[in-house]
Design a protein around this motif. Structure first.
Motif, PDB file in Angstrom:
ATOM      1  N   VAL A  80       9.259  12.226  -0.385  1.00 46.96           N
ATOM      2  CA  VAL A  80       8.785  12.316  -1.765  1.00 46.96           C
ATOM      3  C   VAL A  80       9.684  11.537  -2.714  1.00 46.96           C
ATOM      4  CG1 VAL A  80       8.353  13.908  -3.683  1.00 46.96           C
ATOM      5  CG2 VAL A  80       7.685  14.544  -1.368  1.00 46.96           C
ATOM      6  N   GLN A  81      11.002  11.621  -2.496  1.00 50.90           N
ATOM      7  CA  GLN A  81      11.937  10.965  -3.409  1.00 50.90           C
ATOM      8  C   GLN A  81      11.843   9.445  -3.336  1.00 50.90           C
ATOM      9  OE1 GLN A  81      12.720  12.993  -0.957  1.00 50.90           O
ATOM     10  NE2 GLN A  81      14.425  12.240   0.316  1.00 50.90           N
ATOM     11  N   ASN A  82      11.259   8.918  -2.258  1.00 52.49           N
ATOM     12  CA  ASN A  82      11.145   7.460  -2.112  1.00 52.49           C
ATOM     13  C   ASN A  82       9.879   6.893  -2.759  1.00 52.49           C
ATOM     14  OD1 ASN A  82      13.455   7.688  -0.666  1.00 52.49           O
ATOM     15  ND2 ASN A  82      12.612   6.988   1.305  1.00 52.49           N
ATOM     16  N   LEU A  83       8.953   7.776  -3.119  1.00 54.47           N
ATOM     17  CA  LEU A  83       7.664   7.303  -3.624  1.00 54.47           C
ATOM     18  C   LEU A  83       7.818   6.513  -4.921  1.00 54.47           C
ATOM     19  CD1 LEU A  83       4.620   7.315  -3.101  1.00 54.47           C
ATOM     20  CD2 LEU A  83       4.454   9.418  -4.431  1.00 54.47           C
ATOM     21  N   SER A  84       8.738   6.964  -5.777  1.00 52.02           N
ATOM     22  CA  SER A  84       8.924   6.274  -7.060  1.00 52.02           C
ATOM     23  C   SER A  84       9.596   4.917  -6.890  1.00 52.02           C
ATOM     24  CB  SER A  84       9.746   7.147  -8.016  1.00 52.02           C
ATOM     25  OG  SER A  84      11.026   7.411  -7.459  1.00 52.02           O
ATOM     26  N   GLN A  85      10.191   4.681  -5.722  1.00 53.62           N
ATOM     27  CA  GLN A  85      10.894   3.419  -5.482  1.00 53.62           C
ATOM     28  C   GLN A  85      10.029   2.375  -4.774  1.00 53.62           C
ATOM     29  OE1 GLN A  85      13.925   3.236  -6.825  1.00 53.62           O
ATOM     30  NE2 GLN A  85      13.667   5.382  -7.462  1.00 53.62           N
ATOM     31  N   CYS A  86       8.852   2.772  -4.303  1.00 54.06           N
ATOM     32  CA  CYS A  86       8.022   1.819  -3.560  1.00 54.06           C
ATOM     33  C   CYS A  86       6.811   1.405  -4.401  1.00 54.06           C
ATOM     34  CB  CYS A  86       7.568   2.411  -2.233  1.00 54.06           C
ATOM     35  SG  CYS A  86       6.365   3.745  -2.388  1.00 54.06           S
ATOM     36  N   LEU A  88       3.642   1.273  -3.308  1.00 53.89           N
ATOM     37  CA  LEU A  88       2.380   1.642  -2.668  1.00 53.89           C
ATOM     38  C   LEU A  88       1.274   2.010  -3.662  1.00 53.89           C
ATOM     39  CD1 LEU A  88       3.398   3.622   0.543  1.00 53.89           C
ATOM     40  CD2 LEU A  88       2.223   1.426   0.400  1.00 53.89           C
ATOM     41  N   PRO A  89       1.510   2.865  -4.673  1.00 55.83           N
ATOM     42  CA  PRO A  89       0.419   3.188  -5.609  1.00 55.83           C
ATOM     43  C   PRO A  89      -0.166   1.954  -6.287  1.00 55.83           C
ATOM     44  CG  PRO A  89       2.223   4.762  -5.846  1.00 55.83           C
ATOM     45  CD  PRO A  89       2.715   3.676  -4.958  1.00 55.83           C
ATOM     46  N   ALA A  90       0.709   1.014  -6.702  1.00 52.29           N
ATOM     47  CA  ALA A  90       0.219  -0.220  -7.322  1.00 52.29           C
ATOM     48  C   ALA A  90      -0.574  -1.046  -6.314  1.00 52.29           C
ATOM     49  CB  ALA A  90       1.383  -1.028  -7.880  1.00 52.29           C
ATOM     50  N   ALA A  91      -0.130  -1.042  -5.053  1.00 58.78           N
ATOM     51  CA  ALA A  91      -0.854  -1.783  -4.016  1.00 58.78           C
ATOM     52  C   ALA A  91      -2.218  -1.160  -3.754  1.00 58.78           C
ATOM     53  CB  ALA A  91      -0.026  -1.820  -2.733  1.00 58.78           C
ATOM     54  N   TRP A  92      -2.279   0.163  -3.786  1.00 60.07           N
ATOM     55  CA  TRP A  92      -3.579   0.817  -3.601  1.00 60.07           C
ATOM     56  C   TRP A  92      -4.539   0.438  -4.725  1.00 60.07           C
ATOM     57  CZ3 TRP A  92      -0.923   6.212  -2.768  1.00 60.07           C
ATOM     58  CH2 TRP A  92      -0.277   6.202  -1.526  1.00 60.07           C
ATOM     59  N   GLN A  99      -9.009   6.022  -7.504  1.00 58.66           N
ATOM     60  CA  GLN A  99      -8.251   7.209  -7.868  1.00 58.66           C
ATOM     61  C   GLN A  99      -7.255   7.513  -6.757  1.00 58.66           C
ATOM     62  OE1 GLN A  99     -11.580  10.001  -8.489  1.00 58.66           O
ATOM     63  NE2 GLN A  99     -10.976  10.175 -10.614  1.00 58.66           N
ATOM     64  N   ILE A 100      -6.290   8.384  -7.068  1.00 60.86           N
ATOM     65  CA  ILE A 100      -5.376   8.898  -6.047  1.00 60.86           C
ATOM     66  C   ILE A 100      -5.503  10.415  -6.046  1.00 60.86           C
ATOM     67  CG2 ILE A 100      -2.964   9.169  -5.359  1.00 60.86           C
ATOM     68  CD1 ILE A 100      -2.394   6.430  -6.572  1.00 60.86           C
ATOM     69  N   VAL A 101      -5.733  10.985  -4.876  1.00 65.53           N
ATOM     70  CA  VAL A 101      -5.880  12.430  -4.726  1.00 65.53           C
ATOM     71  C   VAL A 101      -4.674  12.956  -3.949  1.00 65.53           C
ATOM     72  CG1 VAL A 101      -7.250  14.283  -3.694  1.00 65.53           C
ATOM     73  CG2 VAL A 101      -8.392  12.373  -4.833  1.00 65.53           C
ATOM     74  N   ILE A 102      -3.984  13.940  -4.530  1.00 69.31           N
ATOM     75  CA  ILE A 102      -2.798  14.519  -3.891  1.00 69.31           C
ATOM     76  C   ILE A 102      -3.121  15.957  -3.484  1.00 69.31           C
ATOM     77  CG2 ILE A 102      -0.352  15.073  -4.160  1.00 69.31           C
ATOM     78  CD1 ILE A 102      -0.238  13.017  -6.431  1.00 69.31           C
ATOM     79  N   LEU A 103      -3.065  16.225  -2.192  1.00 67.84           N
ATOM     80  CA  LEU A 103      -3.287  17.571  -1.664  1.00 67.84           C
ATOM     81  C   LEU A 103      -1.975  18.116  -1.098  1.00 67.84           C
ATOM     82  CD1 LEU A 103      -6.710  17.166   0.211  1.00 67.84           C
ATOM     83  CD2 LEU A 103      -6.307  17.905  -2.143  1.00 67.84           C
ATOM     84  N   CYS A 120       3.473   8.442  -8.992  1.00 67.62           N
ATOM     85  CA  CYS A 120       2.264   7.602  -8.977  1.00 67.62           C
ATOM     86  C   CYS A 120       1.916   7.121 -10.380  1.00 67.62           C
ATOM     87  CB  CYS A 120       1.093   8.373  -8.386  1.00 67.62           C
ATOM     88  SG  CYS A 120       1.199   8.632  -6.606  1.00 67.62           S
ATOM     89  N   MET A 121       2.032   8.038 -11.370  1.00 67.72           N
ATOM     90  CA  MET A 121       1.695   7.660 -12.747  1.00 67.72           C
ATOM     91  C   MET A 121       2.648   6.611 -13.291  1.00 67.72           C
ATOM     92  SD  MET A 121       0.316  11.147 -14.604  1.00 67.72           S
ATOM     93  CE  MET A 121       1.504  12.296 -13.899  1.00 67.72           C
ATOM     94  N   GLY A 122       3.846   6.554 -12.729  1.00 67.06           N
ATOM     95  CA  GLY A 122       4.785   5.530 -13.151  1.00 67.06           C
ATOM     96  C   GLY A 122       4.505   4.169 -12.541  1.00 67.06           C
ATOM     97  N   LYS A 123       3.627   4.127 -11.533  1.00 67.22           N
ATOM     98  CA  LYS A 123       3.374   2.885 -10.811  1.00 67.22           C
ATOM     99  C   LYS A 123       1.950   2.345 -10.975  1.00 67.22           C
ATOM    100  CE  LYS A 123       7.346   2.221  -8.689  1.00 67.22           C
ATOM    101  NZ  LYS A 123       8.100   0.952  -8.773  1.00 67.22           N
ATOM    102  N   THR A 124       1.022   3.175 -11.447  1.00 69.23           N
ATOM    103  CA  THR A 124      -0.384   2.751 -11.511  1.00 69.23           C
ATOM    104  C   THR A 124      -1.063   3.422 -12.694  1.00 69.23           C
ATOM    105  OG1 THR A 124      -2.501   2.745 -10.330  1.00 69.23           O
ATOM    106  CG2 THR A 124      -1.056   4.603  -9.926  1.00 69.23           C
ATOM    107  N   ALA A 125      -2.143   2.789 -13.158  1.00 68.97           N
ATOM    108  CA  ALA A 125      -2.905   3.338 -14.288  1.00 68.97           C
ATOM    109  C   ALA A 125      -4.163   4.069 -13.835  1.00 68.97           C
ATOM    110  CB  ALA A 125      -3.284   2.213 -15.250  1.00 68.97           C
TER     111      ALA A 125
END
Length: 674
Positions: A80-86, A88-92, A99-103, A120-125
């Motif tokens: 989880v802590q690495n998500l803000s550093q990659c 991936l959300p912008a690539a998606w 949309q992105i769905v988090i379960l 995710c919100m920091g990487k994509t709109a």
């Protein structure tokens, strides 16, 4: 639109808005704009999957699993802590995810879900939708910018009153057993039920939510390749649309082929899927969905047409071997009048005399039956019309239009009225070719026939004859539709049209469907299902505004509502049948006696309003015992109503009574057309 941070853009249909800094990114911005303009001028040639029609979206799935990280469909999990550093959300987002769905697996993961959403919100709109476990947690995420929150109602979690309904989605997890029955996928064993019983269960559990996410589990991944499994999923999704207009299918790692098959049957509003498959880039996943081959193709993106033909389906009554198919067997040609009456409820019907076309009959017996029908109904007639005199005689007898086949050369067609002639062409398409048969010439480009004859022919009918194709190649139909549109001519397509989705897709192109009554009268594609395939509504309750008019004068009697159930009953009973917002199914006149005979069901050009033409009996349509809901009749309508009332109830000795009873006056009235 761009991988750089200095170019931003938004696209809606054929409008592109770009924002960039000329000093830093003028070259990049100009290149983006030029690529877009080129795309607009030359639409994509590959057909777009029904998953990605305007009303559908594809969401990337992330599953938070406690300390072990985030699952995104790959073998390894992301901490989880690495998500803000990659990236991936912008690539998606760049790959086409809407949309992105988090379960999450349990309430203990609430903090990890919050952190993942923030990253995710920091990487994509694009909108973020996240699962929560209580109202407080949901309110907190919504304040931070999450667009909607998900509650798992499988284990009886309730909708919190503190969160607006529009922000709430219900997750229902179901599993399919070996007997093709659905049951709740809970920790405690639950009994398997039919689709209908499952829908009732979903209704109970999802009250208070704006949308439903269905998580469908099968025994093994190989089950996705089984047609009965796909059919069961499609049936469940279709039935679930009665519960909510917003149905999300949680696909997880469902194979793309299975997703496409399910979409052909049910078209869920959202598809949730892991964004990565076997390490493939997210753009490839979306690209596969965009260009995947499937039987029921829809038009390529970048080119859309509004419907120019108000009638989406034309029933075809084929007279062959002295009989007429109705979907419930065949009837003698002497029953043609009853068949025309049954199917004329949708507007024009087309009678095709196959026997005359094949030379096994002179067609006179059928024509004699049709003569009175031409005056009462809108009937197209075709089959064996090989001379101008034959065609003109049929038109003069009252046929709405004549269908001309191989005899229709330029000299022949130029002697007929352009707006009342349909030129029928038999098309044999292979791959992406555009060839067909016309007159005695084979392999003739059909688009050239349309272009050459559009000045004297206002309507073309193309019949697809290639038996090896599993369905219509709609990219080719679109080519014909574009040619007809440019030529200001109408287009009707006949051939392997078997599903409501195909009818709706053709209608969006402005193309009419000619479908045999042997199909429209059968359970495979009932007439009500066919004509309601194109109906749209933005109402939460799914109701369609319905204007009711009098068949005798075209005057509006009132406005009410319909839905698929009431339309089905109206056509089946041939009675004015609607959907009351307070009483449910409403058959006009069942209580008051002021019944309506249904003459025709039509719809407007936007397909979001119905027009019922009826023969009104009794005191009228209004509950206040008036003819209309808009007040008493005026002008000529008032005069006619008064005369009819006086004829029925005029007192003895009155002047009106003498006018109606006097034989000499009667002859004069008839002579004056009264």
């Amino acid at each position: 639109i761009s991988t750089t941070s200095v170019v931003a853009g938004m696209e809606f249909k054929h409008v592109l808005v770009l924002q960039f800094q000329p000093e830093v990114s003028s070259v990049q911005g100009r290149a983006t704009l030029m690529r877009w303009l080129k795309h607009v001028e030359k639409p994509l040639e590959k057909p777009q999957n029904p998953l990605l029609k305007q009303k559908s979206c594809v969401a990337a799935l992330m599953v938070v699993s406690g300390d072990s990280g985030i699952e995104i469909g790959t073998a390894e999990k992301i901490p989880v802590q690495n998500l803000s550093q990659c990236d991936l959300p912008a690539a998606w987002e760049a790959g086409g995810c809407d949309q992105i769905v988090i379960l999450s697996g349990s309430q203990d993961d609430a903090r990890s879900v919050e952190d993942s959403a923030a990253a995710c919100m920091g990487k994509t709109a694009i909108p973020i939708v996240a699962q929560v476990w209580n109202g407080e947690n949901g309110e907190k995420l919504l304040k931070k910018g999450v667009s909607q929150v998900i509650f798992d109602v499988t284990n009886d979690q309730k909708a919190p009153s503190s969160i607006p309904k529009g922000k709430l989605l219900a997750l229902v997890n179901l599993k399919l057993d070996v007997s093709n029955q659905w049951s709740l996928n809970t920790t405690e064993p639950s009994s398997a039920t039919s689709v209908d019983a499952t829908i009732e269960l979903i209704k109970t559990k999802t009250s208070g939510f704006s949308g439903v996410i269905l998580g469908l589990e099968v025994a093994t991944k190989d089950d996705f390749a089984k047609d009965n499994i796909i059919s069961s999923m499609g049936a469940l999704l279709n039935a679930a649309k009665e519960v909510s207009p917003s149905i999300w299918l949680l696909g997880g790692d469902m194979p793309l082929g299975a997703m496409i098959k399910v979409a052909e049957i049910s078209e869920p509003t959202h598809f949730i899927r892991y964004p990565l498959t076997n390490g493939a880039a997210p753009a490839k996943v979306k690209g596969t969905l965009l260009t995947a081959d499937y039987n029921t193709r829809v038009q390529p993106s970048g080119m859309q047409y509004n419907s120019t033909n108000l009638q989406c389906v034309v029933p075809a009554l084929e007279v062959q071997n002295g009989s007429v198919p109705t979907g419930k067997g065949t009837s003698s040609v002497t029953d043609l009048a009853a068949a025309v009456d049954t199917f004329s409820v949708v507007g024009e019907v087309c009678v095709i005399d196959v026997d005359t076309s094949l030379g096994t009959s002179d067609g006179m017996a059928t024509r004699e039956i049709l003569k009175p029908l031409f005056k009462k109904y809108n009937v197209r007639y075709g089959g064996g019309l090989r001379t101008v005199d034959d065609a003109m005689n049929v038109l003069n007898e009252g046929a709405a239009k004549v269908v001309i086949g191989s005899a229709g050369d330029r000299d022949f067609l130029s002697q007929l009225p352009r707006d009342r002639v349909i030129l029928s062409l038999d098309a044999i398409f292979a791959s992406d070719s555009d060839v067909g048969t016309w007159t005695t010439t084979s392999n003739f480009p059909i688009t050239k026939v349309i272009t050459d004859l559009c000045d004297i022919v206002g309507h073309f009918q193309i019949t697809f004859l290639e038996p090896s194709l599993p369905g219509l190649d709609l990219s080719l139909v679109m080519k014909l539709a574009a040619t007809c549109k440019a030529s200001k001519a109408a287009l009707t397509i006949a051939g392997p049209i078997r599903t409501p989705q195909e009818i709706a897709t053709l209608d969006e192109m402005g193309v009419e469907c000619l479908i045999s009554t042997s199909i429209l009268g059968s359970p495979a594609l009932p007439l009500p299902t066919a004509i309601t395939a194109v109906i749209k509504t933005d109402r939460q309750d799914g109701l369609i505004p319905t204007v009711v008019v009098d068949s005798s004068n075209g005057r509006a009697l009132g406005m009410c509502y319909s839905n698929h159930e009431s339309i089905n009953e109206a056509i089946k009973r041939k009675r004015g049948t609607y959907w009351s917002r307070s009483r449910g199914l409403w058959v006009k006149g069942e209580t008051s006696g002021d019944v309506q005979e249904l003459v025709q069901v039509a719809m407007d050009c936007d397909r979001d309003c119905l027009l019922f033409t009826v023969k009104q009996a009794g005191s009228g349509f209004c509950h206040r015992h008036q003819q209309t809901c808009f007040g008493p009749a005026t002008g000529f309508d008032k005069l006619m109503a008064t005369l009819q009332q006086r004829k029925a109830n005029a007192p003895q000795g009155s002047y009106t009574k003498r006018l109606f009873d006097d034989q000499v006056c009667g002859e004069r009235r008839r002579g004056e057309g009264l």
